[in-house]
Enzyme design. Structure first.
Site, mmCIF file in Angstrom:
data_model
loop_
_atom_site.group_PDB
_atom_site.id
_atom_site.type_symbol
_atom_site.label_atom_id
_atom_site.label_comp_id
_atom_site.label_asym_id
_atom_site.label_seq_id
_atom_site.Cartn_x
_atom_site.Cartn_y
_atom_site.Cartn_z
ATOM 1 N N LYS A 180 4.404 65.531 1.615
ATOM 2 C CA LYS A 180 4.324 66.579 2.298
ATOM 3 C C LYS A 180 3.820 67.753 1.576
ATOM 4 O O LYS A 180 2.946 68.516 2.039
ATOM 5 C CB LYS A 180 5.857 67.424 2.802
ATOM 6 C CG LYS A 180 6.589 66.268 3.657
ATOM 7 C CD LYS A 180 7.892 66.903 4.012
ATOM 8 C CE LYS A 180 9.028 66.863 3.000
ATOM 9 N NZ LYS A 180 9.376 65.773 2.155
ATOM 10 N N ARG A 207 15.116 71.071 8.509
ATOM 11 C CA ARG A 207 15.829 69.797 7.974
ATOM 12 C C ARG A 207 17.047 69.155 8.705
ATOM 13 O O ARG A 207 17.477 68.172 8.456
ATOM 14 C CB ARG A 207 16.172 69.794 6.354
ATOM 15 C CG ARG A 207 14.948 69.262 5.492
ATOM 16 C CD ARG A 207 15.644 69.553 4.296
ATOM 17 N NE ARG A 207 15.133 68.647 3.114
ATOM 18 C CZ ARG A 207 14.011 68.761 2.442
ATOM 19 N NH1 ARG A 207 13.365 69.660 2.415
ATOM 20 N NH2 ARG A 207 13.907 67.713 1.464
ATOM 21 N N ARG A 259 6.225 60.711 -10.018
ATOM 22 C CA ARG A 259 5.693 62.042 -9.658
ATOM 23 C C ARG A 259 5.895 62.995 -11.011
ATOM 24 O O ARG A 259 6.924 63.077 -11.507
ATOM 25 C CB ARG A 259 6.747 62.605 -8.405
ATOM 26 C CG ARG A 259 6.215 64.202 -8.174
ATOM 27 C CD ARG A 259 6.769 64.631 -6.908
ATOM 28 N NE ARG A 259 8.134 64.637 -6.812
ATOM 29 C CZ ARG A 259 8.681 65.138 -5.779
ATOM 30 N NH1 ARG A 259 7.848 65.513 -4.807
ATOM 31 N NH2 ARG A 259 9.827 65.210 -5.838
ATOM 32 N N ARG A 305 18.846 61.245 -1.854
ATOM 33 C CA ARG A 305 18.051 62.276 -0.750
ATOM 34 C C ARG A 305 17.439 61.345 0.481
ATOM 35 O O ARG A 305 17.225 61.955 1.506
ATOM 36 C CB ARG A 305 16.875 62.912 -1.611
ATOM 37 C CG ARG A 305 17.325 63.922 -2.638
ATOM 38 C CD ARG A 305 16.288 64.293 -3.793
ATOM 39 N NE ARG A 305 15.140 64.260 -3.262
ATOM 40 C CZ ARG A 305 13.795 64.240 -4.195
ATOM 41 N NH1 ARG A 305 13.900 63.815 -5.160
ATOM 42 N NH2 ARG A 305 12.715 64.557 -3.690
#
Ligand code: AP5
Ligand code: MG
Length: 213
Positions: free
Chosen positions: A13, A87, A126, A170
């Site tokens: 995203k 969300r 990441r 998550r």
């Protein structure tokens, strides 16, 4: 243009948002980035939300929705791209009602879809820029100079919620609380499915193509 980027943690995203922001001159509003900036600056909001982010839980709707409108009303006029909001169904209903009141409904919701084992690998590797929010990956999308952001030259960091245990949490939170929004927006007739498991540029072209139809 008024867009929402939907997708599990690590779907890309933030990566796509940076490119879409530039391409369509939109305000990129990432609720995760706003929370992290508040935590870094130790604001009242930052102190309230820190434990939610570090454990991978969602921040309560009330706090998140108020923060979103504050930012959207200041920056949303030229068009916007919401990254990580809504969300929950409650957030989606609040967004729908607020945009209807302002007579500016969403044009599209882009659902970036990637399978779970790919997400875990992406998040473990990441590195992000604490200054401008750009994302890199140590092997798949390395910055030109190791450890340094290509966009603004700041030293890259690893997010505290990118540990394997928190990543699993998550993803589970996403499945339970956020994934129902795919059906919600499908029903509204504004959902676009994008295969997120292809090179960054190909994902971007697929989104561009979907938006021009
Ligand atoms: P947030 O910051 O939104 O995190 P997230 O949804 O978990 O998503 P990520 O930012 O981890 O992933 P991404 O999809 O942006 O992927 P990226 O482009 O970086 O939220 C963090 C926390 O804040 C939440 O857990 C919650 O606590 C709170 N929060 C935020 N919004 C909230 C809300 N609305 N309500 C309540 N709480 C909220 O890419 C990932 C990696 O993959 C990178 O290394 C990248 O280089 C690489 N990559 C990207 N695309 C590709 C590709 N096509 N191929 C190969 N590698 C790729
Ligand atoms: Mg992100």
């Amino acid at each position: 243009m008024r867009l929402v980027l939907l997708g599990p943690p690590g779907a890309g995203k933030g990566t796509q948002a940076k490119m879409l922001e530039e391409r369509y001159h939109l305000s990129h509003i990432s609720t995760g980035d706003i929370f992290r900036a508040n935590i870094k600056n130790q604001t009242e909001l930052g102190k309230k939300v820190e434990s939610y982010l570090s454990s991978g839980q969602l921040v309560p709707d009330e706090l998140t929705i108020a923060m979103l409108w504050d930012r959207l009303d200041r920056e949303g006029d030229k068009g916007f791209l919401l990254d990580g909001f809504p969300r929950t169904l409650e957030q989606a209903d609040a967004l729908k009602a607020g945009l209807a009141k302002r007579a500016c409904p969403l044009d599209a919701v882009i659902s970036i879809e990637v399978e779970e084992k790919v997400l875990v690998k992406r998040l473990a590797g990441r590195r992000t820029c604490p200054q401008c929010g750009a994302s890199f990956h140590i092997t798949d999308q390395p910055p030109q100079k190791e450890g340094i952001c290509d966009v603004c030259g700041t030293s890259l960091i690893q997010r505290t919620d990118d540990t394997e245990e928190t990543v699993q949490n998550r993803i589970a939170v996403y499945r339970k609380q956020t994934e129902p929004l795919v059906a919600y927006y499908d029903k509204e007739g504004i959902l676009v499915h994008i295969n997120g498991d292809q090179p960054v540029e190909s994902v971007f072209h697929a989104i561009e193509e979907a938006l021009t139809v």
